[in-house]
Design a protein around this motif. Structure first.
Motif, PDB file in Angstrom:
ATOM      1  N   SER A  35       0.827  -1.206   0.000  1.00  0.00           N
ATOM      2  CA  SER A  35       0.000   0.000   0.000  1.00  0.00           C
ATOM      3  C   SER A  35       0.860   1.254   0.000  1.00  0.00           C
ATOM      4  CB  SER A  35      -0.941   0.006   1.202  1.00  0.00           C
ATOM      5  OG  SER A  35      -0.211  -0.089   2.422  1.00  0.00           O
ATOM      6  N   ASP A  36       2.003   1.214   0.696  1.00  0.00           N
ATOM      7  CA  ASP A  36       2.908   2.367   0.719  1.00  0.00           C
ATOM      8  C   ASP A  36       3.573   2.572  -0.640  1.00  0.00           C
ATOM      9  OD1 ASP A  36       2.326   2.891   3.365  1.00  0.00           O
ATOM     10  OD2 ASP A  36       4.051   1.770   4.147  1.00  0.00           O
ATOM     11  N   ALA A  64       2.255   1.657  -3.487  1.00  0.00           N
ATOM     12  CA  ALA A  64       1.192   2.140  -4.365  1.00  0.00           C
ATOM     13  C   ALA A  64       0.985   3.640  -4.179  1.00  0.00           C
ATOM     14  CB  ALA A  64      -0.110   1.387  -4.085  1.00  0.00           C
ATOM     15  N   GLU A  65       1.014   4.091  -2.929  1.00  0.00           N
ATOM     16  CA  GLU A  65       0.853   5.520  -2.653  1.00  0.00           C
ATOM     17  C   GLU A  65       2.019   6.314  -3.233  1.00  0.00           C
ATOM     18  OE1 GLU A  65       0.287   8.577   1.166  1.00  0.00           O
ATOM     19  OE2 GLU A  65       0.463   6.406   1.484  1.00  0.00           O
ATOM     20  N   TYR A  66       3.214   5.779  -3.094  1.00  0.00           N
ATOM     21  CA  TYR A  66       4.415   6.435  -3.627  1.00  0.00           C
ATOM     22  C   TYR A  66       4.322   6.630  -5.137  1.00  0.00           C
ATOM     23  CZ  TYR A  66       8.877   5.200  -6.026  1.00  0.00           C
ATOM     24  OH  TYR A  66       9.907   5.062  -6.909  1.00  0.00           O
ATOM     25  N   GLY A 107       1.462   6.576  -6.842  1.00  0.00           N
ATOM     26  CA  GLY A 107       0.158   7.099  -7.238  1.00  0.00           C
ATOM     27  C   GLY A 107      -0.642   6.096  -8.031  1.00  0.00           C
ATOM     28  N   SER A 108      -0.508   4.806  -7.681  1.00  0.00           N
ATOM     29  CA  SER A 108      -1.166   3.737  -8.427  1.00  0.00           C
ATOM     30  C   SER A 108      -2.262   3.091  -7.596  1.00  0.00           C
ATOM     31  CB  SER A 108      -0.145   2.656  -8.816  1.00  0.00           C
ATOM     32  OG  SER A 108       0.901   3.197  -9.593  1.00  0.00           O
ATOM     33  N   ARG A 149      -4.234  -0.105  -6.022  1.00  0.00           N
ATOM     34  CA  ARG A 149      -3.676  -1.329  -5.438  1.00  0.00           C
ATOM     35  C   ARG A 149      -3.633  -2.494  -6.428  1.00  0.00           C
ATOM     36  NH1 ARG A 149      -4.711  -3.324   0.650  1.00  0.00           N
ATOM     37  NH2 ARG A 149      -3.785  -1.267   0.918  1.00  0.00           N
ATOM     38  N   SER A 207       7.827   8.454  -8.549  1.00  0.00           N
ATOM     39  CA  SER A 207       6.613   9.100  -8.038  1.00  0.00           C
ATOM     40  C   SER A 207       5.813   9.801  -9.130  1.00  0.00           C
ATOM     41  CB  SER A 207       6.973  10.113  -6.945  1.00  0.00           C
ATOM     42  OG  SER A 207       7.776  11.157  -7.477  1.00  0.00           O
TER      43      SER A 207
END
Length: 224
Positions: free
Chosen positions: A47-48, A50-52, A54-55, A57, A131
């Motif tokens: 999840s981290d 994916a956040e990095y 911007g995608s 899950r 990113s």
């Protein structure tokens, strides 16, 4: 980060990527995941990551499963929440990062941006660049942006971005259809069409450039 630095690295990696057999060929986003895990020095939640990037899950699950299938990372159930997957880079993954960073550096010629960057510094650039997601279409917009409102040929884009001719041609056709670029005729060669950004394409390219300029590349801590 400057746009010329971003494009210099993306071009160099595209050239490196073309030389790899298809089953083991990594997208730039996958390369960036390996660099992030390497720079982090430990495991990270999916999840981290994916956040990095911007995608979503599901997209990140697909990317990390591909990397795991190649033996480059391990995907493990994390902590008390068994639904959360953590990823850590393997020895094979570390070796590949070292190899890809060195090869990418070697593809940046004298006079190009970051021509003197080291492999260790390259992994930090790639980590930071992960990113901002730019597919071939966005890269073409960025390439045209560097022409400051002038037109260029498809051949110019192929050489400047390190993309394959069919990829550029298909992306150009799609961008023309969407109204982001337009074809113009060259005065010297009427049969040779050139391309340039439209007003909406310029606006989209400007937004991408702003995102790239916000990228911060980590530096080594200063020693006393």
């Amino acid at each position: 980060m400057e746009i010329r630095e971003y494009l210099s690295i993306r071009r160099a990696y595209n050239l490196v990527r073309h030389a790899v057999e298809n089953p083991e060929r990594l997208t730039f986003s996958e390369f960036a995941i390996l660099c992030r895990l390497d720079v982090a020095g430990g495991s990270l939640k999916t999840s981290d990551i994916a956040e990095y990037q911007g995608s979503l899950r599901p997209t990140m699950t697909h990317r990390t499963k591909h990397l795991a299938t190649l033996g480059l990372i391990e995907r493990l159930k994390g902590g008390l929440d068994r639904r959360n997957v953590v990823c850590q880079i393997t020895d094979r993954g570390l070796a590949l990062v070292n190899d890809l960073c060195a090869k990418t550096c070697s593809m940046i010629g004298v006079g190009q941006a970051l021509s003197r960057v080291t492999p260790d510094r390259m992994r930090k650039y790639v980590d930071a660049m992960g990113s901002v997601s730019c597919m071939s279409g966005e890269l073409i917009l960025l390439g045209l942006y560097t022409y400051d409102g002038e037109s260029c040929s498809v051949t110019d884009l192929v050489g400047g971005l390190g993309l394959l001719q069919p990829t550029v041609s298909m992306s150009v056709a799609s961008l023309v259809e969407d109204g982001f670029i337009e074809r113009v005729q060259s005065e010297g060669s009427p049969r040779s069409a050139r391309v340039m950004l439209t007003e909406s394409g310029q606006a989209l390219a400007n937004d991408l450039v702003r995102q790239i300029e916000d990228i911060v590349v980590r530096r080594k801590p200063r020693t006393a």
